[in-house]
Design a protein around this motif. Structure first.
Motif, PDB file in Angstrom:
ATOM      1  N   GLU A 100       0.819  -1.211   0.000  1.00 31.28           N
ATOM      2  CA  GLU A 100       0.000   0.000   0.000  1.00 31.28           C
ATOM      3  C   GLU A 100       0.854   1.263   0.000  1.00 31.28           C
ATOM      4  N   LEU A 101       2.173   1.102   0.065  1.00 29.90           N
ATOM      5  CA  LEU A 101       3.090   2.243   0.059  1.00 29.90           C
ATOM      6  C   LEU A 101       3.361   2.660  -1.385  1.00 29.90           C
ATOM      7  N   THR A 102       2.387   3.248  -2.012  1.00 31.68           N
ATOM      8  CA  THR A 102       2.439   3.505  -3.455  1.00 31.68           C
ATOM      9  C   THR A 102       3.460   4.569  -3.860  1.00 31.68           C
ATOM     10  N   ASN A 103       4.050   5.277  -2.892  1.00 32.85           N
ATOM     11  CA  ASN A 103       5.093   6.253  -3.205  1.00 32.85           C
ATOM     12  C   ASN A 103       6.497   5.695  -3.015  1.00 32.85           C
ATOM     13  N   ILE A 104       6.591   4.444  -2.617  1.00 28.50           N
ATOM     14  CA  ILE A 104       7.899   3.866  -2.298  1.00 28.50           C
ATOM     15  C   ILE A 104       8.763   3.761  -3.553  1.00 28.50           C
ATOM     16  N   VAL A 105      10.018   4.210  -3.432  1.00 26.18           N
ATOM     17  CA  VAL A 105      10.995   4.170  -4.515  1.00 26.18           C
ATOM     18  C   VAL A 105      12.082   3.147  -4.181  1.00 26.18           C
ATOM     19  N   ASN A 106      12.527   3.147  -2.919  1.00 26.14           N
ATOM     20  CA  ASN A 106      13.583   2.243  -2.463  1.00 26.14           C
ATOM     21  C   ASN A 106      13.071   1.402  -1.301  1.00 26.14           C
ATOM     22  N   LEU A 107      13.103   0.095  -1.481  1.00 33.28           N
ATOM     23  CA  LEU A 107      12.651  -0.847  -0.458  1.00 33.28           C
ATOM     24  C   LEU A 107      13.783  -1.825  -0.189  1.00 33.28           C
ATOM     25  N   ASP A 108      14.401  -1.703   0.986  1.00 35.48           N
ATOM     26  CA  ASP A 108      15.532  -2.548   1.340  1.00 35.48           C
ATOM     27  C   ASP A 108      15.206  -3.336   2.603  1.00 35.48           C
ATOM     28  N   LEU A 109      14.883  -4.615   2.410  1.00 33.43           N
ATOM     29  CA  LEU A 109      14.582  -5.524   3.519  1.00 33.43           C
ATOM     30  C   LEU A 109      15.593  -6.667   3.558  1.00 33.43           C
ATOM     31  N   ALA A 110      16.763  -6.449   3.001  1.00 34.21           N
ATOM     32  CA  ALA A 110      17.784  -7.497   2.888  1.00 34.21           C
ATOM     33  C   ALA A 110      18.331  -7.907   4.250  1.00 34.21           C
ATOM     34  N   LEU A 111      18.857  -9.136   4.283  1.00 36.72           N
ATOM     35  CA  LEU A 111      19.585  -9.657   5.435  1.00 36.72           C
ATOM     36  C   LEU A 111      18.772  -9.653   6.725  1.00 36.72           C
ATOM     37  N   ASN A 112      17.538 -10.100   6.624  1.00 37.16           N
ATOM     38  CA  ASN A 112      16.688 -10.337   7.772  1.00 37.16           C
ATOM     39  C   ASN A 112      16.372 -11.825   7.787  1.00 37.16           C
ATOM     40  N   SER A 113      15.262 -12.205   8.355  1.00 40.73           N
ATOM     41  CA  SER A 113      14.853 -13.612   8.376  1.00 40.73           C
ATOM     42  C   SER A 113      13.412 -13.764   7.908  1.00 40.73           C
ATOM     43  N   PHE A 114      13.024 -12.943   6.929  1.00 35.94           N
ATOM     44  CA  PHE A 114      11.671 -13.040   6.401  1.00 35.94           C
ATOM     45  C   PHE A 114      11.457 -14.407   5.769  1.00 35.94           C
ATOM     46  N   SER A 115      10.216 -14.876   5.827  1.00 31.86           N
ATOM     47  CA  SER A 115       9.858 -16.150   5.201  1.00 31.86           C
ATOM     48  C   SER A 115       8.571 -15.962   4.416  1.00 31.86           C
ATOM     49  N   GLY A 116       8.201 -16.980   3.670  1.00 32.24           N
ATOM     50  CA  GLY A 116       6.974 -16.909   2.884  1.00 32.24           C
ATOM     51  C   GLY A 116       7.223 -16.282   1.529  1.00 32.24           C
ATOM     52  N   LYS A 117       6.144 -15.834   0.937  1.00 30.67           N
ATOM     53  CA  LYS A 117       6.199 -15.296  -0.427  1.00 30.67           C
ATOM     54  C   LYS A 117       6.233 -13.779  -0.431  1.00 30.67           C
ATOM     55  N   ILE A 118       6.712 -13.224  -1.528  1.00 34.83           N
ATOM     56  CA  ILE A 118       6.598 -11.787  -1.754  1.00 34.83           C
ATOM     57  C   ILE A 118       5.109 -11.515  -1.987  1.00 34.83           C
ATOM     58  N   PRO A 119       4.543 -10.497  -1.341  1.00 31.53           N
ATOM     59  CA  PRO A 119       3.112 -10.229  -1.523  1.00 31.53           C
ATOM     60  C   PRO A 119       2.745 -10.083  -3.005  1.00 31.53           C
ATOM     61  N   GLU A 120       1.653 -10.700  -3.393  1.00 31.44           N
ATOM     62  CA  GLU A 120       1.187 -10.677  -4.793  1.00 31.44           C
ATOM     63  C   GLU A 120       0.951  -9.266  -5.310  1.00 31.44           C
ATOM     64  N   ALA A 121       0.522  -8.362  -4.453  1.00 30.43           N
ATOM     65  CA  ALA A 121       0.175  -7.004  -4.879  1.00 30.43           C
ATOM     66  C   ALA A 121       1.397  -6.096  -4.998  1.00 30.43           C
ATOM     67  N   VAL A 122       2.600  -6.664  -5.050  1.00 37.40           N
ATOM     68  CA  VAL A 122       3.812  -5.855  -5.179  1.00 37.40           C
ATOM     69  C   VAL A 122       3.758  -4.972  -6.426  1.00 37.40           C
ATOM     70  N   GLY A 123       2.970  -5.333  -7.396  1.00 39.86           N
ATOM     71  CA  GLY A 123       2.797  -4.530  -8.607  1.00 39.86           C
ATOM     72  C   GLY A 123       2.165  -3.178  -8.349  1.00 39.86           C
ATOM     73  N   ASN A 124       1.569  -2.986  -7.162  1.00 40.14           N
ATOM     74  CA  ASN A 124       1.008  -1.682  -6.797  1.00 40.14           C
ATOM     75  C   ASN A 124       2.101  -0.636  -6.590  1.00 40.14           C
ATOM     76  N   LEU A 125       3.329  -1.073  -6.410  1.00 37.04           N
ATOM     77  CA  LEU A 125       4.432  -0.175  -6.095  1.00 37.04           C
ATOM     78  C   LEU A 125       5.049   0.362  -7.391  1.00 37.04           C
TER      79      LEU A 125
END
Length: 169
Positions: A100-125
């Motif tokens: 829902e962060l439709t103004n996001i330009v840079n998204l850096d979530l590297a080097l954590n321990s996230f699991s699961g899938k990338i949200p399907e609605a990533v195309g909103n960005l």
């Protein structure tokens, strides 16, 4: 105020840290940058008062010890353009609300321990230029088809995960 650095006070705008490093209070700030990089911060990053900072354009919390999940309240940061949360201990899944962060330009979530899938609605960005998810280890599944529709995306870092399938041209 153009820049707000933790734990810094500027007039009546301030962020207060408790002894274990978690953010406990924020008075509303006109600032557009919240920088808490490499400060040994732990606990929950996005409480009600941080989520109320509607003008926040950059949230930079990399190289800390935040854990758990990124709060669904992230979607309240409607002006957010840059989210840097590299090298923490975030786990669970990437919240759908991040799409829902439709103004996001840079998204850096590297080097954590996230699991699961990338949200399907990533195309909103649609403004997304950089997406860094490398080194989470437990992200899996196929890449969402909507990811290929992001015409501004120039940098995609996804190595060090368990994705499957083919990458389209």
């Amino acid at each position: 105020l153009e820049y707000l650095d933790l734990p810094f006070q500027f007039g009546n705008d301030w962020i207060c840290l408790r002894s274990d490093g978690g953010i406990v209070d924020v008075q509303y700030s006109q600032g557009d940058v919240l920088n808490g990089v490499n400060m040994g911060l732990r606990g929950m990053i996005l409480g009600d008062k941080v989520a109320a900072m509607k003008n926040l354009r950059t949230l930079s919390i990399s190289y800390n010890e935040f854990s758990g999940s990124i709060s669904p309240q992230i979607s309240n940061l409607v002006q957010l353009e840059n989210l840097y949360a590299r090298l923490n201990s975030f786990e669970l899944s990437i919240p759908d609300e991040i799409t829902e962060l439709t103004n996001i330009v840079n998204l850096d979530l590297a080097l954590n321990s996230f699991s699961g899938k990338i949200p399907e609605a990533v195309g909103n960005l649609e403004k997304l230029e950089l997406c860094s998810l490398f080194g989470n280890g437990n992200l899996n599944g196929t890449l969402p088809i909507s990811l290929y529709d992001l015409t501004n995306l120039t940098h995609l870092y996804i190595d060090g995960n368990n994705f499957s399938g083919n990458i389209s041209d």
